[in-house]
Design an enzyme around this catalytic site. Structure first.
Site, PDB file in Angstrom:
ATOM      1  N   ASP A  59      -4.867 -12.813   3.452  1.00 22.73           N
ATOM      2  CA  ASP A  59      -6.095 -12.313   4.053  1.00 22.73           C
ATOM      3  C   ASP A  59      -7.335 -12.538   3.200  1.00 22.73           C
ATOM      4  O   ASP A  59      -8.432 -12.089   3.555  1.00 22.73           O
ATOM      5  CB  ASP A  59      -5.960 -10.835   4.425  1.00 22.73           C
ATOM      6  N   HIS A 111      -6.441  -7.169  -0.569  1.00 20.94           N
ATOM      7  CA  HIS A 111      -6.549  -5.736  -0.834  1.00 20.94           C
ATOM      8  C   HIS A 111      -5.778  -5.379  -2.103  1.00 20.94           C
ATOM      9  O   HIS A 111      -4.725  -5.970  -2.385  1.00 20.94           O
ATOM     10  CB  HIS A 111      -5.990  -4.917   0.330  1.00 20.94           C
ATOM     11  N   HIS A 168       0.812  -1.217   0.000  1.00 21.68           N
ATOM     12  CA  HIS A 168       0.000   0.000   0.000  1.00 21.68           C
ATOM     13  C   HIS A 168       0.848   1.271   0.000  1.00 21.68           C
ATOM     14  O   HIS A 168       0.298   2.364  -0.219  1.00 21.68           O
ATOM     15  CB  HIS A 168      -0.931   0.029   1.213  1.00 21.68           C
ATOM     16  N   ASP A 185      -2.855 -10.676  -2.374  1.00 21.96           N
ATOM     17  CA  ASP A 185      -3.434 -10.139  -1.143  1.00 21.96           C
ATOM     18  C   ASP A 185      -4.877  -9.728  -1.424  1.00 21.96           C
ATOM     19  O   ASP A 185      -5.218  -9.334  -2.544  1.00 21.96           O
ATOM     20  CB  ASP A 185      -2.628  -8.924  -0.697  1.00 21.96           C
TER      21      ASP A 185
END
Length: 336
Positions: free
Chosen positions: A246, A161, A122, A159
């Site tokens: 995740d 996200h 991120h 991931d």
């Protein structure tokens, strides 16, 4: 597998209620205790110059000073302590070690996996966000190009996200192909299908936003039907996996429904793709916040390289995912 690891990465501690805790690495290490063929390697931390190849130098100096002054809340999600800077540059160094080791020929049971934290995908060019300060996989990518003469690098980010920071840093690059396989609409709200890159990088960003409740069959279809053809045509020298865990059905932070077995299956698909294009392969840890399923999933990635055969799932691709994959294929000129 060979795991890059350093106790320095345990010293970044955002607090007892923060999901990105040092216990993540402790759980992984505990889960690997019972596995054969596990080797740990500690690398040097990345230098400021190496990290500044993909990040704004003034931003990096600001983070270093912020930590030296005791840290605090950089934003509501992203917290630093005094030790965070050392952990961040160590995490980036471990990612560079993974890329370098892969390019040196380590494969099969020697395939490298960097267990660094804080995670990185991120972190954008000039800011921290989403628990991330330094974009480890982007640093490793540029290191491979600058120091190891890799001409083309591909990144698959699984991931849950969207890897917005990696996309931000590499969006106009024609020598890096970035794929993000993520839950659509989840934090940070980016990663739409029509975000395909710009300038020299037009067509080298692929976003596959999966609907909530997507499962093993859906993710494998994405890998088989759109990601593998695109990366096969790109023909990278190095394939890096931004390996977040995740998207597991028991992770507390998402609505995707992957099983633990899915990570073995995706690992096997990625390994086959790397073999098919003769690319070096390495893994870099990102998210994963259910400690037990994080540990089990990383262990299963290891077991896949240690000879365990993944178990194929039953079922059909969901209608929503089929539509999504068709749109991704159309955006990238692929048959579907």
């Amino acid at each position: 597998m060979r795991f890059g690891y350093s106790d320095t990465c345990l010293d970044h501690n955002p607090g007892p209620r923060h999901p990105e805790s040092p216990d993540r690495l402790r759980a992984i290490r505990e889960g690997l205790k019972r596995k054969h063929g596990v080797e740990y390697v500690e690398s040097d931390p990345a230098t400021l110059e190496t990290i500044a190849a993909v990040h704004d130098r003034e931003y990096l100096e600001e983070v270093r000073e912020f930590c030296a002054n005791g840290g605090g809340n950089w934003d509501p999600d992203t917290t630093a302590v005094e030790a965070t800077w050392d952990a961040a540059i160590q995490s980036a160094g471990l990612a560079c070690w993974a890329a370098e080791t892969a390019l040196d020929g380590a494969d099969g049971r020697e395939t490298p996996f960097s267990l660094g934290r804080p995670p990185g995908h991120h972190a954008v060019f000039d800011d921290a966000m989403g628990f991330c300060f330094v974009n480890n996989v982007a640093v490793a990518t540029q290191y491979a190009i600058d120091e190891r003469d890799a001409e083309r690098v591909a990144i698959v980010d699984w991931d849950v996200h969207h890897g917005n920071g990696t996309q931000d840093i590499l969006y106009d690059r024609g020598d890096v192909f970035f794929v993000s396989l993520h839950e659509g609409g989840l934090y940070p709200g980016t990663g739409e299908i029509d975000e395909i890159g710009e300038g020299d990088g037009e067509g080298t960003t692929m976003n596959v936003p999966m609907p909530p409740a997507a499962d093993d069959v859906d993710y494998l279809a994405a890998l088989d039907d759109v990601i593998a053809p695109a990366l096969g045509a790109f023909d990278p020298d190095l394939l890096l996996v931004s390996a977040g865990f995740d998207a597991h059905r028991h992770d507390p932070i998402s609505r995707i429904r992957l099983s633990t077995e899915a990570y073995a299956l995706m690992t096997d698909r990625i390994r086959t793709l790397a073999d098919d294009v003769d690319a070096a392969l390495a893994f870099v840890l990102e998210g994963g916040y259910g400690l037990e399923v994080l540990a089990d999933s990383v262990a299963l990635v290891h077991e896949t390289f240690d000879g365990r055969e993944p178990i194929e799932p039953d079922g059909d691709v969901s209608v929503d995912v089929d539509e999504t994959l068709g749109e991704v294929a159309e955006a990238h000129g692929l048959e579907y």
